[in-house]
Scaffold this active site. Sequence first.
Site, PDB file in Angstrom:
ATOM      1  N   ARG A 162       0.891  -1.126   0.072  1.00 34.98           N
ATOM      2  CA  ARG A 162       0.003   0.034  -0.097  1.00 34.98           C
ATOM      3  C   ARG A 162       0.854   1.275  -0.041  1.00 34.98           C
ATOM      4  NH1 ARG A 162      -2.001  -3.621  -1.251  1.00 34.98           N
ATOM      5  NH2 ARG A 162      -3.713  -4.748  -0.460  1.00 34.98           N
ATOM      6  N   SER A 232     -10.788  -0.394   3.476  1.00 36.08           N
ATOM      7  CA  SER A 232      -9.882  -1.120   4.669  1.00 36.08           C
ATOM      8  C   SER A 232      -9.348   0.623   5.325  1.00 36.08           C
ATOM      9  CB  SER A 232      -8.865  -1.700   4.267  1.00 36.08           C
ATOM     10  OG  SER A 232      -9.342  -3.054   3.816  1.00 36.08           O
ATOM     11  N   GLU A 329      -4.698   3.144   6.332  1.00 37.13           N
ATOM     12  CA  GLU A 329      -4.542   3.235   4.894  1.00 37.13           C
ATOM     13  C   GLU A 329      -5.340   4.108   4.125  1.00 37.13           C
ATOM     14  OE1 GLU A 329      -6.172  -0.143   1.603  1.00 37.13           O
ATOM     15  OE2 GLU A 329      -5.265  -0.849   3.491  1.00 37.13           O
TER      16      GLU A 329
END
Length: 334
Positions: A162, A232, A329
């Site tokens: 990520r 998320s 995130e």
Amino acid sequence: MKTYYTSLKKFHTFKINVFAKKIIIVKTIKTLIKTWKKCNQENLPFLLLGKGSNVLFTKNYNGFVVVNRISGITIHEQKDYWLLHVKGGTKWNNLVKYTIQKKIYGLENLALIPGTVGAAPIQNIGAYGVEFKDVCQYVDVLYLNNSKIVRINSNNCLFGYRDSIFKKKHNPNSIILSVGIKLPKTWKPKISHLELQKLSFKNITSHQIFHYICKLRKKKLPNPKKIGNAGSFFKNPIIKKNKAHKIICEYKDLPFYPEPHGMIKLSAGWLIEKCKLKNFSVGNAKIYHKQALILINKNNLATSKNIIKLAKIIISKVKKKFDITLELEVQIIN
């Protein structure tokens, strides 16, 4: 006193009721550059959004919010590969569906991920054992201050979990204009992920994997059209093997995934549930009952303060119980 004119509620999936000075939808590079110049002349902040599926506004935005709708897909055929040139405003899932319809396979594991193609390299999006870096050939970046387009090879994008160079070294005067995707003509299914191991490797098709993953995601993830969320909220933590081993020995049901360089990825959702936070809420900000990794805007009445407070409680509880610090995130926009 600042005056805000336009609601951002329908331009980001968390559906927080915040406002911007101006919201402009752009469909051409010319309009994008013109808008940026006007923003500069007025000495106001400039923010580019795709679908707004990975952001949380903490307050009204005192600037221009520019929504990228510069879209399009071009396919180039080579001997052993398909090369796709995809513009940043293209919806990611539309790209996945389009390739499967064209019998070009390799993106099926990334089905139903919200957002646009331009956001994919920033986050290095991933799901079910596949990440954007696995298919990326290049990223085209437009520098708004001089109108130059620079092509960055995938190897120079510093892709991580990520993460990418576009996140590490964000330049407010640049945007991701388009990406290059390389998919082999000889397709091999990727079903090693824990949730895909029920599938039979023999005679499996890309269509079957696509539909199976869509079904999985719809079953456990809230529909942002109905329930405000940004997917998320936290990253799954990646920690050293010896530390992970101690936790795994104590909790046999902990899902974990081996990573390079002797690291282990743990399930953040599982860690949150073990802190007895399932269904926990702060005001109208709530942990989603089917997936603890997701924070939702209950009845679309939550404030950003509710969500931030809930996130801080989760981080504190997980740190206290497991000595692991969860990282966000979601991109926080102040």
